[in-house]
Write an enzyme that holds these catalytic residues in place. Structure first.
Site, mmCIF file in Angstrom:
data_model
loop_
_atom_site.group_PDB
_atom_site.id
_atom_site.type_symbol
_atom_site.label_atom_id
_atom_site.label_comp_id
_atom_site.label_asym_id
_atom_site.label_seq_id
_atom_site.Cartn_x
_atom_site.Cartn_y
_atom_site.Cartn_z
ATOM 1 C CG ASP A 66 -1.182 -4.546 -6.289
ATOM 2 O OD1 ASP A 66 -1.319 -3.167 -6.295
ATOM 3 O OD2 ASP A 66 -0.050 -4.937 -6.481
ATOM 4 C CG ASN A 134 8.075 -11.890 -3.713
ATOM 5 O OD1 ASN A 134 7.846 -11.115 -4.504
ATOM 6 N ND2 ASN A 134 7.203 -12.534 -3.100
ATOM 7 C CG HIS A 136 5.361 -9.674 -5.827
ATOM 8 N ND1 HIS A 136 4.772 -9.456 -4.514
ATOM 9 C CD2 HIS A 136 5.759 -8.216 -6.069
ATOM 10 C CE1 HIS A 136 4.880 -8.214 -3.913
ATOM 11 N NE2 HIS A 136 5.617 -7.655 -4.989
ATOM 12 C CD GLU A 141 3.128 -12.354 -3.025
ATOM 13 O OE1 GLU A 141 4.084 -11.988 -3.819
ATOM 14 O OE2 GLU A 141 2.844 -12.153 -1.952
HETATM 15 P P1 PGA Z 1 8.473 -1.213 -4.352
HETATM 16 O O1 PGA Z 1 7.444 -2.342 -4.535
HETATM 17 O O2 PGA Z 1 8.119 -0.353 -5.813
HETATM 18 O O3 PGA Z 1 8.029 -0.531 -3.157
HETATM 19 O O4 PGA Z 1 9.720 -1.829 -4.415
HETATM 20 C C1 PGA Z 1 7.333 -3.213 -5.571
HETATM 21 C C2 PGA Z 1 6.383 -4.573 -5.444
HETATM 22 O O5 PGA Z 1 6.796 -5.086 -4.410
HETATM 23 O O6 PGA Z 1 5.800 -4.961 -6.337
#
Ligand code: PGA
Length: 245
Positions: A66, A134, A136, A141
């Site tokens: 992404d 959340n 995602h 999302e």
């Molecule tokens: P993080 O992010 O590895 O920094 O926890 C993961 C995400 O939000 O997809």
């Protein structure tokens, strides 16, 4: 398949081995890599082992999961530049083997360009994913269709808040982004989801044990035939006994 590792170091070791096994078996593999805090120890270990064992990454193609959109390519928040610094550069992967969304270009054209590249070169051999607070995957999302292809989107308040920790405040988080879609990711030959830390315990439990549906994007993975979930002990704290290996 769910594997619970004792701690984040062990998770990094297993995840790095999983990625290396893919590269050893397929020197020209297509691998999706995420940004975030979760994969950082894995990337450090991957670089270390690759140097020790002189692993040849020259044929591997990495696709970024992404990217933010609507910011300049030289903006310090560009996620693909972070990936370049942390893993693409250290592994010696050539620029033309790093398939990335351009943050400053037209998001619709960018989404189509990445899908087109995957259509011509795919399938993805291994998609490495982190789990958002959340639920995602990438920037898919809550509410995103499980059939979604690469697309642009507006970040949810939850993602803005969790991304604020990277950039020092919610006002510094870009509001729009690009991501490979859940449908795109589900066509990968193998998916590895990495989850670490107690903050992820509830969403991991919902992802594995809760109702399957777009409100928790990670629940889509449960129908993937070749899924490996690597979680550390803290992330596994809310799982019921039935889920534990
Ligand atoms: P993080 O992010 O590895 O920094 O926890 C993961 C995400 O939000 O997809």
């Amino acid at each position: 398949m769910l594997t619970i590792m004792e701690n984040a170091d062990q998770l990094a070791q297993s995840a790095a081995e999983e990625i290396l096994n893919t590269v050893r078996a397929q020197p020209n593999a297509i691998i999706v890599l995420p940004t975030g805090n979760t994969p950082l120890p894995t990337y450090a270990r991957l670089v270390e082992i690759s140097q020790q064992q002189a692993i040849d990454w020259s044929g591997v193609r990495v696709v970024s999961l992404d990217e933010y959109s609507g910011i300049a390519r030289d903006d310090p928040r560009v996620l693909c530049s972070w990936l370049e610094r942390k893993i693409i550069g250290p592994l010696g992967i050539a620029t033309d083997h790093f398939i990335r969304f351009e943050p400053a270009d037209d998001p619709l054209t960018e989404s189509a360009r990445i899908e087109d590249w995957l259509g011509k070169n795919g399938p993805i051999d291994l998609a490495v994913l982190g789990l958002g607070l959340n639920g995602h995957l990438g920037f898919n999302e809550p509410g995103t269709a499980f059939t979604a292809r690469a697309h642009s989107l507006t970040l949810t308040p939850e993602s803005i808040s969790s991304n604020a920790t990277y950039w020092g405040g919610e006002d510094k988080v870009p509001r729009s982004a690009l991501t490979l879609g859940i449908g795109t990711l589900m066509q990968s030959c193998r998916i590895m989801l990495m989850v670490s830390g107690q903050a992820k315990a509830d969403i991991l439990a919902r992802s594995i044990e809760g109702a399957v549906g777009p409100e928790v994007p990670a629940t889509a993975l449960r129908s993937h035939p070749n899924l490996i979930i690597l979680a550390d002990g803290s992330a596994a704290l809310a799982l019921s006994r039935e889920s534990l290996p």
